[in-house]
Design a protein around this motif. Structure first.
Motif, PDB file in Angstrom:
ATOM      1  N   SER A 106       0.846  -1.194   0.000  1.00  0.00           N
ATOM      2  CA  SER A 106       0.000   0.000   0.000  1.00  0.00           C
ATOM      3  C   SER A 106       0.880   1.241   0.000  1.00  0.00           C
ATOM      4  N   GLY A 107       0.242   2.388  -0.194  1.00  0.00           N
ATOM      5  CA  GLY A 107       0.961   3.647  -0.095  1.00  0.00           C
ATOM      6  C   GLY A 107       1.234   4.342  -1.403  1.00  0.00           C
ATOM      7  N   GLY A 108       0.921   3.697  -2.517  1.00  0.00           N
ATOM      8  CA  GLY A 108       1.136   4.338  -3.801  1.00  0.00           C
ATOM      9  C   GLY A 108       0.157   5.469  -4.032  1.00  0.00           C
ATOM     10  N   GLY A 109       0.399   6.208  -5.105  1.00  0.00           N
ATOM     11  CA  GLY A 109      -0.493   7.315  -5.429  1.00  0.00           C
ATOM     12  C   GLY A 109       0.096   8.200  -6.493  1.00  0.00           C
ATOM     13  N   LEU A 110      -0.570   9.322  -6.710  1.00  0.00           N
ATOM     14  CA  LEU A 110      -0.129  10.317  -7.682  1.00  0.00           C
ATOM     15  C   LEU A 110       0.611  11.423  -6.937  1.00  0.00           C
ATOM     16  N   VAL A 111       1.810  11.725  -7.397  1.00  0.00           N
ATOM     17  CA  VAL A 111       2.628  12.737  -6.736  1.00  0.00           C
ATOM     18  C   VAL A 111       3.377  13.527  -7.788  1.00  0.00           C
ATOM     19  N   GLN A 112       3.650  14.783  -7.493  1.00  0.00           N
ATOM     20  CA  GLN A 112       4.429  15.597  -8.416  1.00  0.00           C
ATOM     21  C   GLN A 112       5.908  15.258  -8.316  1.00  0.00           C
ATOM     22  N   ALA A 113       6.625  15.527  -9.382  1.00  0.00           N
ATOM     23  CA  ALA A 113       8.070  15.323  -9.373  1.00  0.00           C
ATOM     24  C   ALA A 113       8.685  16.079  -8.201  1.00  0.00           C
ATOM     25  N   GLY A 114       9.614  15.418  -7.527  1.00  0.00           N
ATOM     26  CA  GLY A 114      10.227  15.997  -6.345  1.00  0.00           C
ATOM     27  C   GLY A 114       9.545  15.618  -5.051  1.00  0.00           C
ATOM     28  N   GLY A 115       8.383  15.017  -5.169  1.00  0.00           N
ATOM     29  CA  GLY A 115       7.617  14.642  -3.993  1.00  0.00           C
ATOM     30  C   GLY A 115       8.073  13.334  -3.379  1.00  0.00           C
ATOM     31  N   SER A 116       7.347  12.929  -2.334  1.00  0.00           N
ATOM     32  CA  SER A 116       7.712  11.730  -1.576  1.00  0.00           C
ATOM     33  C   SER A 116       6.484  10.879  -1.296  1.00  0.00           C
ATOM     34  N   LEU A 117       6.741   9.613  -1.093  1.00  0.00           N
ATOM     35  CA  LEU A 117       5.729   8.670  -0.660  1.00  0.00           C
ATOM     36  C   LEU A 117       6.386   7.663   0.273  1.00  0.00           C
ATOM     37  N   ARG A 118       5.569   7.017   1.069  1.00  0.00           N
ATOM     38  CA  ARG A 118       6.058   5.905   1.884  1.00  0.00           C
ATOM     39  C   ARG A 118       5.223   4.682   1.543  1.00  0.00           C
ATOM     40  N   LEU A 119       5.858   3.711   0.918  1.00  0.00           N
ATOM     41  CA  LEU A 119       5.185   2.468   0.603  1.00  0.00           C
ATOM     42  C   LEU A 119       5.336   1.502   1.769  1.00  0.00           C
ATOM     43  N   SER A 120       4.294   0.748   2.025  1.00  0.00           N
ATOM     44  CA  SER A 120       4.307  -0.240   3.095  1.00  0.00           C
ATOM     45  C   SER A 120       3.914  -1.596   2.540  1.00  0.00           C
ATOM     46  N   CYS A 121       4.436  -2.617   3.145  1.00  0.00           N
ATOM     47  CA  CYS A 121       4.081  -3.983   2.772  1.00  0.00           C
ATOM     48  C   CYS A 121       3.882  -4.772   4.062  1.00  0.00           C
ATOM     49  N   ALA A 122       2.643  -5.109   4.326  1.00  0.00           N
ATOM     50  CA  ALA A 122       2.308  -5.853   5.524  1.00  0.00           C
ATOM     51  C   ALA A 122       2.261  -7.345   5.210  1.00  0.00           C
ATOM     52  N   ALA A 123       2.874  -8.131   6.061  1.00  0.00           N
ATOM     53  CA  ALA A 123       2.944  -9.572   5.847  1.00  0.00           C
ATOM     54  C   ALA A 123       2.125 -10.311   6.891  1.00  0.00           C
ATOM     55  N   SER A 124       1.542 -11.395   6.476  1.00  0.00           N
ATOM     56  CA  SER A 124       0.833 -12.268   7.406  1.00  0.00           C
ATOM     57  C   SER A 124       1.152 -13.706   7.041  1.00  0.00           C
ATOM     58  N   GLY A 125       0.906 -14.583   7.954  1.00  0.00           N
ATOM     59  CA  GLY A 125       1.186 -15.981   7.696  1.00  0.00           C
ATOM     60  C   GLY A 125       2.417 -16.430   8.450  1.00  0.00           C
ATOM     61  N   ARG A 126       3.363 -16.993   7.728  1.00  0.00           N
ATOM     62  CA  ARG A 126       4.550 -17.542   8.366  1.00  0.00           C
ATOM     63  C   ARG A 126       5.441 -16.438   8.924  1.00  0.00           C
ATOM     64  N   THR A 127       6.448 -16.815   9.616  1.00  0.00           N
ATOM     65  CA  THR A 127       7.292 -15.891  10.345  1.00  0.00           C
ATOM     66  C   THR A 127       7.958 -14.895   9.403  1.00  0.00           C
ATOM     67  N   PHE A 128       7.496 -13.655   9.474  1.00  0.00           N
ATOM     68  CA  PHE A 128       8.004 -12.601   8.599  1.00  0.00           C
ATOM     69  C   PHE A 128       9.486 -12.368   8.811  1.00  0.00           C
ATOM     70  N   SER A 129       9.917 -12.429  10.059  1.00  0.00           N
ATOM     71  CA  SER A 129      11.298 -12.066  10.372  1.00  0.00           C
ATOM     72  C   SER A 129      12.318 -13.023   9.789  1.00  0.00           C
ATOM     73  N   SER A 130      11.888 -14.161   9.283  1.00  0.00           N
ATOM     74  CA  SER A 130      12.827 -15.115   8.699  1.00  0.00           C
ATOM     75  C   SER A 130      13.005 -14.916   7.197  1.00  0.00           C
ATOM     76  N   TYR A 131      12.307 -13.941   6.619  1.00  0.00           N
ATOM     77  CA  TYR A 131      12.359 -13.711   5.186  1.00  0.00           C
ATOM     78  C   TYR A 131      13.162 -12.471   4.836  1.00  0.00           C
ATOM     79  N   HIS A 132      13.978 -12.604   3.797  1.00  0.00           N
ATOM     80  CA  HIS A 132      14.506 -11.410   3.154  1.00  0.00           C
ATOM     81  C   HIS A 132      13.352 -10.766   2.382  1.00  0.00           C
ATOM     82  N   MET A 133      13.387  -9.448   2.256  1.00  0.00           N
ATOM     83  CA  MET A 133      12.301  -8.737   1.581  1.00  0.00           C
ATOM     84  C   MET A 133      12.843  -7.823   0.496  1.00  0.00           C
TER      85      MET A 133
END
Length: 123
Positions: free
Chosen positions: A6-33
């Motif tokens: 999540s976190g995408g959108g329309l932004v002007q050049a020079g702008g910023s966004l913060r993308l997030s990726c939420a994980a569920s299921g098996r142990t997230f901390s054991s995965y490279h992302m």
């Protein structure tokens, strides 16, 4: 593991966004992302990747100094802070999880994928 970007959108050049990726299921901390992006007619390319400990990070040359990948294993979430956006950053951004081996840059090494979030940068 299931991934939800999540976190995408329309932004002007020079702008910023913060993308997030939420994980569920098996142990997230054991995965490279990783975060990848894709535009029509092009192959999916690595933007940034982070090891399961957070101690190793890779960036594409085109985003170094502008994008920052991080993770919070307590929240089962990986982030991509994207700053100083350019029109050429326009793409669908995908998060992915790699379950084994050393941290990879190749999309084929990743086992699980989120659905993608669209980032559009206007000039």
């Amino acid at each position: 593991v299931q991934l939800q970007a999540s976190g995408g959108g329309l932004v002007q050049a020079g702008g910023s966004l913060r993308l997030s990726c939420a994980a569920s299921g098996r142990t997230f901390s054991s995965y490279h992302m990783g975060w990848f992006r894709q535009t029509p007619g092009k192959e999916r390319e690595l933007v940034a990747a982070i090891s399961w400990t957070g101690g190793i990070k890779y960036y594409a040359d085109s985003v170094k100094g502008r994008f920052t990948i991080s993770r919070d294993n307590a929240k089962n979430t990986v982030y991509l802070q994207v700053n100083s956006l350019k029109p050429e950053d326009t793409a669908v951004y995908y998060c992915a999880a790699q379950g084994a081996g050393v941290l990879a840059r190749d999309a084929k090494r990743y086992d699980y994928w989120g659905q993608g979030t669209l980032v559009t940068v206007s000039s």
